[in-house]
Design a protein around this motif. Sequence first.
Motif, short mmCIF file in Angstrom:
data_model
loop_
_atom_site.label_atom_id
_atom_site.label_comp_id
_atom_site.label_asym_id
_atom_site.label_seq_id
_atom_site.Cartn_x
_atom_site.Cartn_y
_atom_site.Cartn_z
N VAL A 231 0.86 -1.19 0.00
CA VAL A 231 0.00 0.00 0.00
C VAL A 231 0.89 1.23 0.00
CG1 VAL A 231 -1.80 1.29 1.20
CG2 VAL A 231 -1.81 -1.22 1.27
N CYS A 232 0.76 2.05 -1.04
CA CYS A 232 1.56 3.26 -1.16
C CYS A 232 0.93 4.38 -0.34
CB CYS A 232 1.64 3.66 -2.63
SG CYS A 232 1.94 5.39 -2.94
N ARG B 288 -1.00 -0.70 -6.68
CA ARG B 288 -2.43 -0.70 -6.98
C ARG B 288 -3.20 0.08 -5.93
NH1 ARG B 288 -6.61 -5.78 -8.18
NH2 ARG B 288 -8.52 -4.55 -7.90
N TYR B 289 -2.84 -0.13 -4.66
CA TYR B 289 -3.56 0.54 -3.57
C TYR B 289 -2.74 1.71 -3.05
CZ TYR B 289 -6.31 -3.69 -3.87
OH TYR B 289 -7.09 -4.73 -4.32
N GLN B 290 -3.37 2.87 -3.03
CA GLN B 290 -2.67 4.08 -2.63
C GLN B 290 -3.48 4.85 -1.59
OE1 GLN B 290 -1.53 6.52 -5.94
NE2 GLN B 290 -0.55 4.84 -7.06
N ILE C 103 -7.37 4.36 -2.11
CA ILE C 103 -7.91 4.23 -3.46
C ILE C 103 -7.40 2.95 -4.12
CG2 ILE C 103 -8.03 5.32 -5.74
CD1 ILE C 103 -7.39 7.98 -4.29
N ASP C 104 -8.28 2.28 -4.86
CA ASP C 104 -7.89 1.18 -5.73
C ASP C 104 -7.68 1.77 -7.12
OD1 ASP C 104 -7.67 -1.01 -7.41
OD2 ASP C 104 -9.32 -2.13 -6.50
N THR C 105 -6.42 1.93 -7.52
CA THR C 105 -6.13 2.59 -8.78
C THR C 105 -6.53 1.76 -9.99
OG1 THR C 105 -3.86 1.73 -8.84
CG2 THR C 105 -4.22 3.85 -7.73
N PHE C 106 -6.71 0.44 -9.82
CA PHE C 106 -7.14 -0.40 -10.94
C PHE C 106 -8.59 -0.13 -11.30
CE2 PHE C 106 -3.95 -4.16 -11.07
CZ PHE C 106 -2.90 -3.27 -10.99
N THR C 107 -9.42 0.06 -10.29
CA THR C 107 -10.85 0.27 -10.53
C THR C 107 -11.24 1.73 -10.41
OG1 THR C 107 -11.43 -0.05 -8.18
CG2 THR C 107 -11.32 -2.02 -9.58
N GLY C 108 -10.36 2.54 -9.81
CA GLY C 108 -10.69 3.94 -9.59
C GLY C 108 -11.62 4.16 -8.40
#
Length: 361
Positions: free
Chosen positions: A245-246, A279-281, A310-315
């Motif tokens: 997780v970033c 992916r997760y930020q 945020i899940d950057t893959f799904t927005g």
Amino acid sequence: MSKIKKTVISSQPCYLAFFFLIPFLLTSCASSENVAKASASKNPPDWVVSGISAAYPKSAYLTGIGRRADKKSSELEAINELVSVFGQTVTSSSDTSQRMKRAEKEGLVSYSQENELDQNILREVNQNDIIAVEIPQVYESQKEARWYALAVMSREKGSQIYSNMLQKNENEILSIKNQIKSDKDPNTLLNFSRLDFAEEIAFVNEGYYKRLMVLNPVEAQKFASITSSASLHKEKSEMASKIPVCVSVDSDSDGRIAKAFQEVMSSYGFNTTLGTNERYQISCKNHFAYSESGDKKTKFCEYVAECALIDTFTGETLVPLSVTGREGSQTSENAEVRAKQKITQKIKSDFAKGFEKYLGK
């Protein structure tokens, strides 16, 4: 198993003022079994005297007896004495997790059973503790100013209920594991939440297995190999270590705010990074504005923190957090420190609760 009818027995005899009213009163009493028994019984029942009920032998029933000044307390004591054989005490009424409620409503798991105990009792206890428990008789001793209550659990009925619940819950655990296994990317927060739920189900099942071992050891052996909560916790921890997780925080020169997010996520076993390709930020944008009082003795720092997991893959925004406020001190620097302390407190409380809500707890 036939429904157990509750009987109220009193030690106070009926006194009739006029002899010619006897036939009428007897006819009236006959219309109610409870009233008839209460009127006819001058002596306490066998279970009050000896602590053993002939109607509910220990070979077929677990029993408990309560002896208190009021009826409700007596019933609670009787229930507690009964469940103590499982190595537990009845806990206060508590909220079942939202995901367990939803899963039970959808017929996926079994967590509780309908119970015909008095509503005053049901409001005091966790219904998961009193599955298959009934109170068929209470006795009021006028002489002692005391109530007696008999709590019972049929070994046959209890065994059947716990066996069915164990099997249903185990099936759901296996379904969750198969669902994760078939996922192209098993190491996601969604699958982590699924494993977390499976662990909760397994923990509940371990309690049911323990009770079934007391009621019917032979039947319990069929469930000796059910999935353990410990094994699922291990799987969950291993999955978390594979989900980085970033954490990205603006205006955080001393890293205080980023550290708060890292502490929350690491408590679940996640590794946090300061990169931007995960992916997760967790993004947190802070804005600080400064002012002072009219006499210029107090410096103020107004703050706004807009944060989100945020899940950057799904927005999709999984956990939002917004914090606003104002702090004052003798210097602007100290006011800002206080502002950041308030933000970190909210992260450790509100963001942590938000992540639990995401998991469905």
